[in-house]
Design a protein around this motif. Structure first.
Motif, PDB file in Angstrom:
ATOM      1  N   UNK A  54      -3.050 -26.377   1.392  1.00  0.00           N
ATOM      2  CA  UNK A  54      -1.735 -25.851   1.734  1.00  0.00           C
ATOM      3  C   UNK A  54      -1.487 -26.101   3.221  1.00  0.00           C
ATOM      4  N   UNK A  55      -0.222 -25.985   3.660  1.00  0.00           N
ATOM      5  CA  UNK A  55       0.075 -26.194   5.078  1.00  0.00           C
ATOM      6  C   UNK A  55      -0.776 -25.272   5.962  1.00  0.00           C
ATOM      7  N   UNK A  56      -1.497 -25.883   6.883  1.00  0.00           N
ATOM      8  CA  UNK A  56      -2.353 -25.172   7.830  1.00  0.00           C
ATOM      9  C   UNK A  56      -3.308 -24.203   7.127  1.00  0.00           C
ATOM     10  N   UNK A  57      -3.729 -24.547   5.922  1.00  0.00           N
ATOM     11  CA  UNK A  57      -4.678 -23.748   5.125  1.00  0.00           C
ATOM     12  C   UNK A  57      -4.150 -22.370   4.735  1.00  0.00           C
ATOM     13  N   UNK A  58      -2.837 -22.200   4.739  1.00  0.00           N
ATOM     14  CA  UNK A  58      -2.226 -20.919   4.363  1.00  0.00           C
ATOM     15  C   UNK A  58      -1.381 -21.115   3.112  1.00  0.00           C
ATOM     16  N   UNK A  59      -1.871 -20.609   1.974  1.00  0.00           N
ATOM     17  CA  UNK A  59      -1.179 -20.778   0.704  1.00  0.00           C
ATOM     18  C   UNK A  59      -0.107 -19.725   0.511  1.00  0.00           C
ATOM     19  N   UNK A  60       1.041 -20.194   0.041  1.00  0.00           N
ATOM     20  CA  UNK A  60       2.129 -19.321  -0.403  1.00  0.00           C
ATOM     21  C   UNK A  60       2.556 -19.812  -1.778  1.00  0.00           C
ATOM     22  N   UNK A  61       2.720 -18.928  -2.753  1.00  0.00           N
ATOM     23  CA  UNK A  61       3.067 -19.376  -4.102  1.00  0.00           C
ATOM     24  C   UNK A  61       4.369 -20.159  -4.173  1.00  0.00           C
ATOM     25  N   UNK A  62       5.311 -19.901  -3.250  1.00  0.00           N
ATOM     26  CA  UNK A  62       6.595 -20.591  -3.288  1.00  0.00           C
ATOM     27  C   UNK A  62       6.661 -21.776  -2.327  1.00  0.00           C
ATOM     28  N   UNK A  63       5.557 -22.074  -1.658  1.00  0.00           N
ATOM     29  CA  UNK A  63       5.556 -23.183  -0.712  1.00  0.00           C
ATOM     30  C   UNK A  63       4.970 -24.438  -1.305  1.00  0.00           C
TER      31      UNK A  63
END
Length: 172
Positions: A54-63
Motif C-alpha cells: 500500500x502507499x507508504x506501507x499504510x493500508x486503507x480499504x478504500x485506497x
C-alpha cells in the motif's frame, strides 16, 4: 572469479528477472511499501504466500493497494474461481447470482497457476481490480462491490483465515 561468486551471479541472473516482473504491478500503487505478509496453509500444507503493498506501507480499504500471491502448489483457474466464490459467500459478500457472475468473470481472467507463479490483484482508487500474472495484465473487474468482496476474503474481518489476515495487515 571464484566458484561462490559465479554461483551467486548465476542464481541472480535466473531469479532477478522474475522478481522484477512480479513487482511491475506495484507501479499502480503510489509509493508502494510492504504492509505485511503471511502464508496460507491448508491442513499444514503450504498453499500460498500473500503480501500486501500500500502507499507508504499504510493500508486503507478504500485506497489503492496490491495483494501479491505466490503459489506454492499448482492450482487450476476453475478451482481457484470456485474457491474464491465460496470464500466470498462465507464473508456474506453477495447473493448467489452475483457470486456466480463473479466466478464466471474470474474464470475468464485467471490462468491456471503453477508452483512459483506470482499473481497480483491491484485495487485502484475507484475500486476496480486489475489482475497480473507477473507483469502481464490479465484483465480487470470493475463491477460494483467486487473489490470489497474479493479482497475481503483475506483482508476483511469476516475472513475464514484470521491469523493470515493479521499477518498480511502487519498486525502480528
Amino acid at each position: 572469479m571464484n566458484r561462490r561468486t559465479l554461483f551467486i551471479s548465476a542464481v541472480s541472473a535466473i531469479l532477478l528477472p522474475d522478481i522484477a516482473r512480479a513487482n511491475a504491478p506495484l507501479a499502480f500503487v503510489p509509493q508502494p511499501g510492504l504492509v505485511g505478509s503471511g502464508r496460507l496453509n491448508i491442513l499444514t500444507v503450504p498453499v500460498l504466500d500473500i503480501s500486501l503493498f500500500a502507499p507508504q506501507s499504510h493500508w486503507r480499504p478504500d485506497g489503492p493497494y496490491a495483494l501479491q500471491v505466490t503459489f506454492l502448489r499448482d492450482l487450476e483457474a476453475r478451482r481457484m474461481a470456485g474457491h474464491i466464490r465460496d470464500e466470498m459467500r462465507h464473508i456474506g459478500a453477495g447473493d448467489a447470482g452475483r457470486l456466480d457472475l463473479w466466478k464466471r468473470q474470474l474464470e475468464t481472467v485467471l490462468p491456471d497457476m503453477r508452483r512459483g507463479d506470482v499473481l497480483t490483484g491491484v485495487r485502484d482508487h475507484e475500486g476496480t481490480v486489475f489482475f497480473f500474472h507477473y507483469d502481464r495484465s490479465l484483465g480487470h473487474i470493475a463491477e460494483s462491490g467486487f473489490s470489497d468482496a474479493f479482497f475481503g476474503i483475506c483482508l476483511g474481518p469476516r475472513t475464514s483465515q484470521p491469523r493470515l489476515r493479521q499477518a498480511v495487515l502487519g498486525l502480528s
